[in-house]
Motif scaffolding. Structure first.
Motif, PDB file in Angstrom:
ATOM      1  N   GLY A 118      55.564  28.310  18.032  1.00 55.61           N
ATOM      2  CA  GLY A 118      54.778  29.644  17.147  1.00 55.61           C
ATOM      3  C   GLY A 118      53.049  29.723  18.320  1.00 55.61           C
ATOM      4  O   GLY A 118      53.509  28.594  19.161  1.00 55.61           O
ATOM      5  N   ILE A 119      52.229  30.372  17.893  1.00 52.41           N
ATOM      6  CA  ILE A 119      51.194  30.266  18.541  1.00 52.41           C
ATOM      7  C   ILE A 119      50.444  29.366  17.375  1.00 52.41           C
ATOM      8  O   ILE A 119      49.536  30.733  16.436  1.00 52.41           O
ATOM      9  N   ALA A 120      49.517  28.350  17.650  1.00 55.20           N
ATOM     10  CA  ALA A 120      48.648  27.897  16.366  1.00 55.20           C
ATOM     11  C   ALA A 120      47.147  28.180  16.905  1.00 55.20           C
ATOM     12  O   ALA A 120      46.927  28.074  15.492  1.00 55.20           O
ATOM     13  N   GLY A 121      47.149  28.316  18.069  1.00 58.70           N
ATOM     14  CA  GLY A 121      45.057  29.252  18.017  1.00 58.70           C
ATOM     15  C   GLY A 121      44.844  27.517  18.767  1.00 58.70           C
ATOM     16  O   GLY A 121      44.887  26.595  18.568  1.00 58.70           O
ATOM     17  N   PRO A 122      43.458  27.855  18.787  1.00 62.66           N
ATOM     18  CA  PRO A 122      42.650  29.591  18.261  1.00 62.66           C
ATOM     19  C   PRO A 122      43.032  30.234  20.263  1.00 62.66           C
ATOM     20  O   PRO A 122      43.133  31.124  19.718  1.00 62.66           O
ATOM     21  N   ASP A 149      47.753  40.761  22.568  1.00 61.44           N
ATOM     22  CA  ASP A 149      47.971  41.437  21.897  1.00 61.44           C
ATOM     23  C   ASP A 149      49.209  41.334  20.920  1.00 61.44           C
ATOM     24  O   ASP A 149      49.669  42.053  20.360  1.00 61.44           O
ATOM     25  N   GLU A 150      50.614  41.348  22.201  1.00 60.88           N
ATOM     26  CA  GLU A 150      52.136  41.042  22.138  1.00 60.88           C
ATOM     27  C   GLU A 150      52.424  40.017  21.042  1.00 60.88           C
ATOM     28  O   GLU A 150      53.334  40.519  19.705  1.00 60.88           O
ATOM     29  N   LYS A 151      51.340  39.321  21.531  1.00 59.00           N
ATOM     30  CA  LYS A 151      52.301  37.304  20.627  1.00 59.00           C
ATOM     31  C   LYS A 151      50.724  36.860  20.028  1.00 59.00           C
ATOM     32  O   LYS A 151      50.185  36.572  20.871  1.00 59.00           O
ATOM     33  N   PRO A 152      50.006  37.522  19.130  1.00 61.46           N
ATOM     34  CA  PRO A 152      48.993  36.992  18.751  1.00 61.46           C
ATOM     35  C   PRO A 152      48.726  35.682  18.422  1.00 61.46           C
ATOM     36  O   PRO A 152      50.118  34.902  17.857  1.00 61.46           O
ATOM     37  N   VAL A 153      47.687  35.140  17.781  1.00 62.78           N
ATOM     38  CA  VAL A 153      47.440  34.198  16.757  1.00 62.78           C
ATOM     39  C   VAL A 153      48.420  34.361  15.673  1.00 62.78           C
ATOM     40  O   VAL A 153      48.001  34.751  15.452  1.00 62.78           O
ATOM     41  N   GLY A 154      48.736  33.138  15.650  1.00 60.61           N
ATOM     42  CA  GLY A 154      49.882  32.878  14.283  1.00 60.61           C
ATOM     43  C   GLY A 154      50.578  33.303  14.473  1.00 60.61           C
ATOM     44  O   GLY A 154      51.835  33.325  13.117  1.00 60.61           O
ATOM     45  N   LEU A 155      51.339  34.220  15.387  1.00 59.81           N
ATOM     46  CA  LEU A 155      52.781  34.593  15.040  1.00 59.81           C
ATOM     47  C   LEU A 155      53.381  33.184  15.325  1.00 59.81           C
ATOM     48  O   LEU A 155      53.472  31.779  16.019  1.00 59.81           O
ATOM     49  N   VAL A 156      55.077  32.809  14.536  1.00 57.58           N
ATOM     50  CA  VAL A 156      54.479  31.667  14.408  1.00 57.58           C
ATOM     51  C   VAL A 156      57.048  32.545  13.981  1.00 57.58           C
ATOM     52  O   VAL A 156      57.325  32.911  13.327  1.00 57.58           O
ATOM     53  N   PHE A 214      50.770  33.941  10.905  1.00 60.80           N
ATOM     54  CA  PHE A 214      50.300  33.222   9.570  1.00 60.80           C
ATOM     55  C   PHE A 214      48.596  33.392   9.343  1.00 60.80           C
ATOM     56  O   PHE A 214      49.057  33.473  11.133  1.00 60.80           O
ATOM     57  N   PRO A 215      47.650  33.187   8.975  1.00 63.89           N
ATOM     58  CA  PRO A 215      45.935  33.697   8.792  1.00 63.89           C
ATOM     59  C   PRO A 215      45.925  32.206   9.230  1.00 63.89           C
ATOM     60  O   PRO A 215      46.586  31.128   8.499  1.00 63.89           O
ATOM     61  N   GLN A 217      42.762  29.205  10.716  1.00 65.40           N
ATOM     62  CA  GLN A 217      42.397  28.560  11.965  1.00 65.40           C
ATOM     63  C   GLN A 217      44.230  27.340  12.616  1.00 65.40           C
ATOM     64  O   GLN A 217      45.075  27.046  11.152  1.00 65.40           O
ATOM     65  N   ARG A 218      43.939  26.808  12.932  1.00 58.32           N
ATOM     66  CA  ARG A 218      45.151  25.961  13.629  1.00 58.32           C
ATOM     67  C   ARG A 218      45.705  24.902  13.045  1.00 58.32           C
ATOM     68  O   ARG A 218      47.085  25.239  12.406  1.00 58.32           O
ATOM     69  N   ALA A 219      45.041  24.316  11.662  1.00 57.13           N
ATOM     70  CA  ALA A 219      45.617  22.987  10.950  1.00 57.13           C
ATOM     71  C   ALA A 219      46.596  24.462  10.205  1.00 57.13           C
ATOM     72  O   ALA A 219      47.586  23.996   9.685  1.00 57.13           O
ATOM     73  N   ASP A 220      45.483  25.501   9.403  1.00 58.62           N
ATOM     74  CA  ASP A 220      46.231  26.287   8.401  1.00 58.62           C
ATOM     75  C   ASP A 220      47.793  26.553   9.232  1.00 58.62           C
ATOM     76  O   ASP A 220      48.561  27.237   8.158  1.00 58.62           O
ATOM     77  N   VAL A 221      47.803  27.546  10.111  1.00 59.96           N
ATOM     78  CA  VAL A 221      48.333  28.443  10.844  1.00 59.96           C
ATOM     79  C   VAL A 221      50.128  27.239  11.119  1.00 59.96           C
ATOM     80  O   VAL A 221      51.516  26.888  10.576  1.00 59.96           O
ATOM     81  N   ARG A 222      50.081  25.729  10.989  1.00 61.38           N
ATOM     82  CA  ARG A 222      50.880  24.538  11.236  1.00 61.38           C
ATOM     83  C   ARG A 222      51.555  24.730  10.270  1.00 61.38           C
ATOM     84  O   ARG A 222      52.474  24.291   9.793  1.00 61.38           O
ATOM     85  N   TRP A 223      50.564  24.052   9.223  1.00 61.81           N
ATOM     86  CA  TRP A 223      50.405  24.498   7.559  1.00 61.81           C
ATOM     87  C   TRP A 223      52.016  25.050   7.028  1.00 61.81           C
ATOM     88  O   TRP A 223      52.483  24.852   6.530  1.00 61.81           O
ATOM     89  N   ARG A 224      51.279  26.182   7.239  1.00 66.15           N
ATOM     90  CA  ARG A 224      51.846  27.001   6.649  1.00 66.15           C
ATOM     91  C   ARG A 224      53.512  27.518   7.672  1.00 66.15           C
ATOM     92  O   ARG A 224      54.268  27.389   6.346  1.00 66.15           O
ATOM     93  N   ALA A 225      53.586  26.824   9.034  1.00 66.79           N
ATOM     94  CA  ALA A 225      54.625  26.993   9.041  1.00 66.79           C
ATOM     95  C   ALA A 225      55.835  25.871   8.561  1.00 66.79           C
ATOM     96  O   ALA A 225      56.559  26.350   8.419  1.00 66.79           O
TER      97      ALA A 225
END
Length: 409
Positions: free
Chosen positions: A351-355, A360-367, A384-385, A387-395
């Protein structure tokens, strides 16, 4: 019995130290049936600290003061108690002897400042400190009680457990017990809606708490004994389980990774992981659990496209055509690592953890997360909504829950 906790120390106000002592004490007091109605943090200022203690005494039966019992100039708690209770400090000769012996035994020199720790408010009683030089204090006057405890956790926690809780004992006439039901895959608002009528009750009470990628429902009861409190909790907790079903993964201190490892153990199954955006965090959570070596043998972090191709054998054409962040690549990662690790289950995360890195096709948070098992491969697309750490944890949380659901059928 009503209580208040005051933590002293400018370092707490500045955020240089996290106040774990107050949280620990509040939990222990609630188990004894002592109701903590207020908590305060005050800097190292005699006037403000005395005002805070005076206010606390006006509305509580017992006030616990944490910190400020050492021998330095910013250790004001003894003076604060003396001023608030109008109980002048008196030097205790027994404490002087104990301090002298402690320093002589270790070959240290003493100073006048050291013996400030021997000063006790009039009518007060020292509380032994087996792990430091500063004794605690227990002072009673005019129907009120002030308890002073040292701040260092290695001194504070043993003193609470061995000295304070036995003194309080059953003096409150009741106990408070709680059970926490842990939920994953359901939002706080939905959980609250499904249990709204239960939350309207007073004893036991039900309260929701939003946590990162999960929700906790705490059921709390107050009764004359622990057994009676548990008897009040049980039917309410069972009703919540009936209503919410499999989204409840555990209770109290159980973590999602612990539940997953125990399910794998019980079924004699194994899992392997292939991670990209989570960078090994999923494997770390699994291997943090004791006994995980029997269920987890292989984990790879294929962060770069070259490693996805080289270690997992994912076709270059697949990544070139669809990109590394795609359902097809997540599926291939799960299936290839399952084969590589000769495991019952394989998990793939990309996925894309960001920031940065989003579009547009593959936004930050897409996992994309895939779990390959004996019955085939399950795939989820997540945005996933956070920041980077949030996205990774939720994944990692989602991946563990996907595996859990396959294990429980």
């Amino acid at each position: 019995m009503t209580a208040e906790i005051i933590s002293f120390g400018t370092e707490l106000l500045l955020g240089q130290i996290v106040d774990t002592d107050a949280a620990y004490l509040a939990q222990k007091l609630s188990q004894c049936g002592v109701s903590v109605y207020n908590r305060a943090t005050v800097g190292d200022n005699l006037e403000r600290a005395t005002a805070a203690l005076t206010l606390a005494l006006s509305r509580s039966d017992i006030v616990f003061c944490i910190g400020g019992l050492g021998p330095t100039g910013d250790d004001l708690t003894r003076m604060v108690i003396a001023a608030a209770l109008d109980a002048p400090l008196v030097r205790d000769p027994v404490l002087v002897a104990l301090l002298t012996a402690w320093f002589e035994k270790r070959g240290y020199t003493t100073s006048d400042a050291i013996f400030l720790q021997a000063d006790v408010p009039t009518g007060g009683v020292p509380i032994p400190n087996a792990n430091g030089t500063a004794p605690g204090l227990w002072v009673e006057k005019d129907g009120k009680t002030v308890v002073a405890l040292p701040g260092p956790p290695n001194e504070f926690v043993p003193m609470v457990d061995t000295e304070i809780l036995p003194r309080i004992g059953g003096s409150s006439g009741s106990v408070i017990r709680s059970r926490t039901l842990r939920i994953v895959g359901m939002g706080e608002s939905v959980a609250e809606e499904k249990t709204a009528d239960l939350m309207a009750a007073a004893n036991p009470s039900v309260a929701p708490y939003a946590k990162p990628a999960e929700v906790h429902l705490r059921v709390t009861a107050k009764a004359a004994s622990a057994e009676e409190a548990e008897a009040l909790i049980a039917p309410v907790a069972n009703e919540i389980k009936t209503r919410l079903g499999s989204v409840i993964y555990g209770e109290d201190d159980q973590t999602l990774e612990e539940v997953v490892v125990r399910l794998l153990e019980a079924q004699g199954k194994t899992v392997a992981t292939a991670e990209s955006c989570t960078g090994g965090w999923l494997a770390q959570r699994i291997t943090a659990i004791s006994g995980s070596s029997s269920v987890f043998h292989t984990g790879v972090v294929t962060y770069a496209n070259e490693s996805k191709m080289g270690l997992l054998g994912i076709p270059r054409a697949l990544i070139g055509a669809l990109g590394a962040v795609s359902p097809e690549v997540a599926k291939a990662m799960a299936e290839r690592v399952r084969d590589l690790g000769q495991a019952d289950f394989g998990i793939g995360v990309t996925g894309i953890a960001g920031p940065g890195g989003g579009s547009d096709e593959k936004p930050v948070g897409l996992v994309y997360i895939a779990v390959a098992g004996p019955e085939g491969t399950e795939l989820t697309k997540n945005i996933f909504p956070g920041q980077r750490a949030d996205v990774r944890w939720r994944a990692t949380q989602t991946a563990l829950d996907m595996l859990r659901k396959q294990l429980i059928g």
